[in-house]
Design a protein around this motif. Structure first.
Motif, mmCIF file in Angstrom:
data_model
loop_
_atom_site.group_PDB
_atom_site.id
_atom_site.type_symbol
_atom_site.label_atom_id
_atom_site.label_comp_id
_atom_site.label_asym_id
_atom_site.label_seq_id
_atom_site.Cartn_x
_atom_site.Cartn_y
_atom_site.Cartn_z
ATOM 1 N N THR A 161 131.636 -107.785 -0.087
ATOM 2 C CA THR A 161 131.943 -109.079 -0.694
ATOM 3 C C THR A 161 131.048 -109.355 -1.897
ATOM 4 O O THR A 161 131.485 -109.946 -2.897
ATOM 5 C CB THR A 161 131.793 -110.199 0.348
ATOM 6 N N ALA A 188 135.670 -106.362 2.757
ATOM 7 C CA ALA A 188 135.529 -107.818 2.885
ATOM 8 C C ALA A 188 136.598 -108.366 3.825
ATOM 9 O O ALA A 188 137.632 -107.738 4.046
ATOM 10 C CB ALA A 188 135.649 -108.470 1.507
ATOM 11 N N SER A 198 138.067 -113.669 2.434
ATOM 12 C CA SER A 198 137.185 -113.497 1.282
ATOM 13 C C SER A 198 137.848 -112.713 0.164
ATOM 14 O O SER A 198 137.324 -112.644 -0.945
ATOM 15 C CB SER A 198 135.905 -112.761 1.705
#
Length: 532
Positions: free
Chosen positions: A252, A453, A457
């Motif tokens: 992320t 991720a 996200s």
């Protein structure tokens, strides 16, 4: 000319045989019969220590080193009080004693700034600082340390013995002081790593817990797991869950690119344009020849090595009925007159950032009316996705915008028999028969970057300035698809570009690679003329 075997030769061979384990020895203990290396006599060892000039590699800070502290700081703040272990990984076997070219693990590269093949076997460790220390009170959470193999230069026996690190075999390489200067990270001998890993680990209050990027190096993961199990963390499932959280965070964290990363992607796109130029220059003479798809692939691969590290992923060169095959990478076909040629390719630069571009060309340099109709539909779909991409939008917004255009075109042509709204509904999706893949993904160190991720996200998150992604709709009419008109069968079109989200909206990073119909035809004509 006959070969003369001397008494010395026979003695040498006898020594080699005496040193070689017998057939009853375990396979891993047997010698490699590929070559006969010098015997390790005292005279030879002493001789090899003399008469060498020093070869000092150049030592300069990498441009990426300016951006590494901020990345490490964010990682440390997410896992305060914990030891973070990020291996570079080791070479992977291609066959027997031949390895693939080493490429470090993506997380290791991101948090050290090291690309290419400097550091096989290296490990980055973030050690938590004492919470009562002045560093902690100043807001610091971790001290990064890099563990690497020291140089096996001409002052060491490993210089000529060790085929992996010995500089007689592999040339001058970066060691401790070099990698420290390049990255700005304190660097230590890899032999110190076991003690560093186990220090203060425990489940009691104030002790250290550990997380590791699991998939980078299975042996290192096993070593970390042994330390955890011996110090109060015996549940592999719980440990794996902790490691997954580390992987997810690291994935992320790469979503928003800093200015260095954006600059590297721009370099990759520019090199990729040169690769497409080289392909189009070769195209006229390749048409009709056996394995001409591979002839074109070779042109692109040559540019990838001249201007970058290598290709960012296996190149797709798909002509005619291969073009609708989404992951056609054999590239064994013949490029034929009258066909459409789909090329999906990207160059990875030395920092390991890659481009990801797809263009579809009329082999003969001019679109037929049917080819033009299909191509323009995909181009319109891509433009709709671009217009939907703005700060605050989501990947789903891009997806739905692209899909609406595709569904409408298919309906207008009489191919999609149901209502457009029905097809676009979750219960319908009939148009996906001709566009089954997604149309956008993050781009960076991995061609499909940030893939670990969470959904919320990634697909469900708002697009923010600094994100780099692709938009790549297509239409894929398979040769054996009986639901489309015969003249459309065997045509595949994909158009893919790289996009940077800015404060003012999206920017086509790859705008200099032509894609409008007239521009593509002009580009092809210019490149064909350049070969004459």
């Amino acid at each position: 000319m006959s070969e003369v075997i001397t008494a010395n030769d026979k003695e040498y061979e006898a020594q080699e045989m005496a040193q070689a384990p017998g057939a009853d020895q375990p396979m891993e203990d047997r010698t490699n019969n590929r070559t006969l290396r010098p015997t390790t006599s005292k005279k030879f060892a002493e001789f090899m220590k003399t008469g060498w000039d020093n070869q000092e590699p150049e030592i300069e800070p990498l441009e990426s080193s300016k951006f590494i502290p901020a990345r490490l700081e964010a990682l440390g703040k997410r896992f305060p009080g914990e030891r973070i272990v990020i291996p570079a990984g080791t070479p992977k076997v291609r066959n027997n004693d031949d390895d693939y070219a080493f490429r470090p693990n993506t997380e290791f590269s991101y948090y050290t700034g090291l690309g290419q093949d400097y550091e096989a076997g290296a490990v980055l460790v973030l050690n938590p600082v004492d919470p009562e220390s002045p560093e902690a009170k100043a807001g610091k959470t971790h001290t990064p340390e890099l563990f690497v193999a020291p140089r096996a230069d001409n002052s060491t026996e490993a210089y000529y013995v060790d085929a992996h690190y010995g500089e007689y075999w592999v040339g001058p390489r970066a060691g401790l002081k070099e990698l420290n200067a390049m990255t700005g990270i304190a660097t230590h001998d890899i032999a110190q790593l076991p003690d560093a890993l186990g220090k203060d680990v425990g489940a009691e209050a104030g002790a250290v817990r550990m997380r590791v990027v699991r998939l980078a190096d299975p042996e290192m993961t096993a070593e970390v797991e042994n330390v955890r199990e011996a110090n109060g963390f015996p549940d592999p499932a719980t440990n794996e869950k902790a490691d997954d959280e580390l992987q997810e965070f690291a994935s992320t964290a790469r979503m928003v690119k800093d200015s260095y990363e954006v600059g590297e992607i721009r370099k990759a796109v520019a090199a990729t344009k040169d690769g497409f130029d080289r392909i189009l220059t070769r195209l006229p003479e390749a048409v009709g020849k056996p394995r001409s798809e591979r002839m074109l692939e070779g042109e692109f691969n040559a540019v990838s090595r001249e201007e970058g590290n290598t290709v960012g992923y296996d190149t797709i060169i798909a002509s005619g009925e291969h073009a609708p095959i989404l992951h056609w990478m054999r590239n064994t076909g013949v490029v034929g007159h009258g066909e459409m040629l789909l090329i999906d390719a990207g160059i990875e630069v030395d920092s390991l950032y890659t481009a990801d571009i797809t263009r579809t060309f009329p082999v003969d340099g001019k679109f037929t009316p049917l080819q033009k109709k299909i191509y323009q539909a995909v181009l319109d779909s891509q433009q709709a996705g671009f217009e939907a991409a703005k700060p605050g939008a989501t990947y789903s917004d891009i997806h739905h915008a692209c899909m609406r255009v595709i569904a409408q075109k298919l309906h207008d042509w009489g191919i999609l028999k149901v209502d457009v709204e029905e097809s676009l509904s979750p219960q319908g999706q009939q148009h996906r028969r001709w566009l089954a893949c997604g149309v956008a993904h993050h781009l960076g160190l991995d061609v499909h970057d940030c893939a670990q991720a969470r959904y919320e996200s990634y697909q469900g998150a708002k697009i923010t300035p600094g994100m780099v992604f692709t938009i790549e709709p297509g239409l894929y009419f398979a040769k054996n698809d009986l639901l489309i008109p015969p003249e459309m069968r065997g045509i595949g079109v994909r158009i893919e570009d790289d996009v940077l989200m800015t404060e003012n909206g999206p920017e086509w990073i790859s705008k200099d690679i032509p894609k409008q119909i007239d521009d593509v035809e002009k580009w092809m004509a210019q490149r064909a003329a350049a070969r004459k």
